[in-house]
Every structure is written in C-alpha cells, then in structure tokens.
Design a protein around this motif. Sequence first.
Motif, PDB file in Angstrom:
ATOM      1  N   ARG A  11       0.838  -1.196   0.000  1.00 23.45           N
ATOM      2  CA  ARG A  11       0.000   0.000   0.000  1.00 23.45           C
ATOM      3  C   ARG A  11       0.879   1.254   0.000  1.00 23.45           C
ATOM      4  O   ARG A  11       2.009   1.239   0.490  1.00 23.45           O
ATOM      5  N   ARG A 128      -6.650   5.299  -4.767  1.00 23.59           N
ATOM      6  CA  ARG A 128      -6.591   3.923  -5.260  1.00 23.59           C
ATOM      7  C   ARG A 128      -5.460   3.139  -4.611  1.00 23.59           C
ATOM      8  O   ARG A 128      -5.637   1.968  -4.248  1.00 23.59           O
ATOM      9  N   ALA A 129      -4.306   3.778  -4.477  1.00 22.01           N
ATOM     10  CA  ALA A 129      -3.140   3.078  -3.934  1.00 22.01           C
ATOM     11  C   ALA A 129      -3.353   2.701  -2.471  1.00 22.01           C
ATOM     12  O   ALA A 129      -2.799   1.694  -1.998  1.00 22.01           O
ATOM     13  N   ARG A 130      -4.139   3.485  -1.736  1.00 23.38           N
ATOM     14  CA  ARG A 130      -4.418   3.137  -0.341  1.00 23.38           C
ATOM     15  C   ARG A 130      -5.382   1.959  -0.239  1.00 23.38           C
ATOM     16  O   ARG A 130      -5.309   1.155   0.687  1.00 23.38           O
ATOM     17  N   ARG A 131      -6.308   1.888  -1.208  1.00 31.83           N
ATOM     18  CA  ARG A 131      -7.351   0.855  -1.117  1.00 31.83           C
ATOM     19  C   ARG A 131      -6.993  -0.440  -1.836  1.00 31.83           C
ATOM     20  O   ARG A 131      -7.595  -1.477  -1.560  1.00 31.83           O
ATOM     21  N   MET A 132      -6.046  -0.388  -2.764  1.00 27.64           N
ATOM     22  CA  MET A 132      -5.730  -1.564  -3.588  1.00 27.64           C
ATOM     23  C   MET A 132      -4.281  -1.982  -3.339  1.00 27.64           C
ATOM     24  O   MET A 132      -3.352  -1.383  -3.917  1.00 27.64           O
ATOM     25  N   PRO A 133      -4.056  -2.978  -2.513  1.00 24.98           N
ATOM     26  CA  PRO A 133      -2.673  -3.437  -2.268  1.00 24.98           C
ATOM     27  C   PRO A 133      -2.048  -3.996  -3.548  1.00 24.98           C
ATOM     28  O   PRO A 133      -2.713  -4.647  -4.343  1.00 24.98           O
ATOM     29  N   LEU A 135      -0.984  -2.360  -6.071  1.00 29.88           N
ATOM     30  CA  LEU A 135      -1.194  -1.571  -7.278  1.00 29.88           C
ATOM     31  C   LEU A 135       0.112  -0.955  -7.763  1.00 29.88           C
ATOM     32  O   LEU A 135       0.356  -0.851  -8.966  1.00 29.88           O
ATOM     33  N   LYS A 145       1.021   4.819 -13.539  1.00 29.20           N
ATOM     34  CA  LYS A 145      -0.350   4.852 -13.025  1.00 29.20           C
ATOM     35  C   LYS A 145      -0.932   6.260 -13.045  1.00 29.20           C
ATOM     36  O   LYS A 145      -2.146   6.431 -13.159  1.00 29.20           O
TER      37      LYS A 145
END
Length: 329
Positions: A11, A128-133, A135, A145
């Motif tokens: 993350r 997005r980067a916080r919610r999608m490991p 990424l 990205k």
Amino acid sequence: MLNIFTLANGRLFQEEIESLEELARFQPIWVDLESPTVEEKRWIKQHYGLSIPEDAMDEDIEESARFYEEDNGERHIRSDFLIADEDEPRTVRVAFILNLVNNDLKSKGVLFSIHDEDVPVFRLLRMRARRMPGLIEDAREVLLKLFDADAEYSADTLEGVHDQLEKTSAKVLSGDITDEIAGEVLATIARQEDLNGRIRRNVMDSRRAVSFMMRSRMLSTEQFEEARQILRDMDSLDSHTGFLFDKINFLMDATVGFININQNKIIKIFSVASAAVLPPTLIASVYGMNFKGWFPELEWAYGYPFALGLMAASAIGPMLYFRSRGWLK
C-alpha cells in the motif's frame, strides 16, 4: 508543501514533511512538491542531491526540453494535467524527475513531481493506492499509473461533456428557441467546446509522455504492455473527442439557424407592413396633389372621407392576401 509516499505491505502511505530531519527518516518512492518553497527545494538537494530546475513549471518551454534524459540517468518529463473545473477548466504543468539508483532499472527508484496546485489525478491515484494493495511496486509504476489515471479522468470528463451536450440538444431540437434560450445554448456549447479541446490536448500530451517512457527503455516487460494499453485507451478518447466536436458543430449550426429564423420573422413583419402601407401612401399622394386651392375640403366636401375610406380598403386588401398565403403567421 512537501509530501512523500512510501510502500508498506503493498500500500502507498502519505507523509507530510515539515523538516529535513523528518525527510531523512523515510525511504519514499514518490516525493511530491506542491508549490515548493525555497527551503523545501534545499531539503531535496541536501538529502537526495537533486537540483530542481528553475524552469521546471514554465509554460513556454522548448519541445525538446519536455522529455529528456540526463547523463546521470535522470529522466525528465514535463506534462500537463487537466483540471475540469466547471467555472474555469485549465491544465496544470507538472515536472517529473525519475531518479533510479545507479541507473539500475531493477531498483525501485524515486519519482519527484513538482507542480503549482493540487491535481485531481494525483488525488485519484493516492486514493486507489491506499485501497488496492499491490497496485504500485516502484517509482516507474507511480508515473505510469498517473498517466493511466489521467486517461480515466479525461474519459470521465468527456462523459460529463456528452451529458451537457445531450441536455443542450434537447433544448435545441424542441424547436421553440427564443433569443434568450439561444444565448444560453451558445454559451453552454462554447464552454463544452473549450473543455473538449483541453481534453484532446491533455490526451495528446499524455500520449507523448507515455511514448517517451516506452522509448527510453525504463519500463519492465509488464509495465511496457501496460503502457501500450494506456496508449490504446488514449486513442479511443481521441475518436470520442472528434465525435463531440462534430456534435458541437451541429448544435452550433442548428442554434444559429434558429436565430436566423427568429430574425427573419422580424424582417418579415416589417416587409409585410411596408407592402400594406404602400397603397394608402400612394392614394394620399394622388389625392393631395389634385386640388387647386389651399384647402381641398372646400372644393369637395366628401374628399377626406372618400380618401380615408379608399386608403383603408387599399391597406386591408393586401393584408387579406398575405393572410391567405400564410405570411402573417
């Protein structure tokens, strides 16, 4: 404002830096400088040995200076990002500097970004980067990205433009267009045309940046394929902006056509009135010129009533004819 982003368990975590000592405690993959102060630039130079160019965010810069690679392996990319503000749509120049350790493409590296104001695409990527490991894996992935998110942000904005044009199209095609409504329609069309043009320019600029990343051989095999997919997405946006330009031109022509119709109605009223008044004017002229004395009514007592009646009849006749032809509607 100086923000750094570190990777932990796949993350992306954000930290706001307020001193050089805080900066030394972290090993970020992304360092973001928003309207950086002289002191923050000095921290970057002391800790990373990176000198931020003075013209990093200049608008008028040579094309050859927008994408280049330094002798030490630093990649410099200067790209514009869209801010689709409803009142004032604009683009923001962002300067990227990708610093890989010893120019090793296997290293995570550090990405530096410098800009004058917050960019919606940056917020989208952070969320997005916080919610999608998983990424983001390295600095190159961050840059890639960002352009991916930029393409999606442009697509969302294009959807908004299309929705606004659909509402405007309903007004235009209703057929009941007054001058006031036509003015509102033209103002809306002008705003959407400006936004559509900015999106197209933004997509073109992002495409050039992604192409530079591919040509500079700074991407892994997976990242290279992802970059190709981003370019395909941007190509589809290009065709959609072309469609919207055609729709805007159609609505513009239709609105101008309705304005011309309204103006022709006014001109028609004056034309009909002029044609109807012409016979009475002729009769009045002939009547007034065929008497010897100063006062025609002294020679013929019924002259005035006869002339007035004849003038009224000569005016009513053309009006009835115009009505029968439908010219008074």
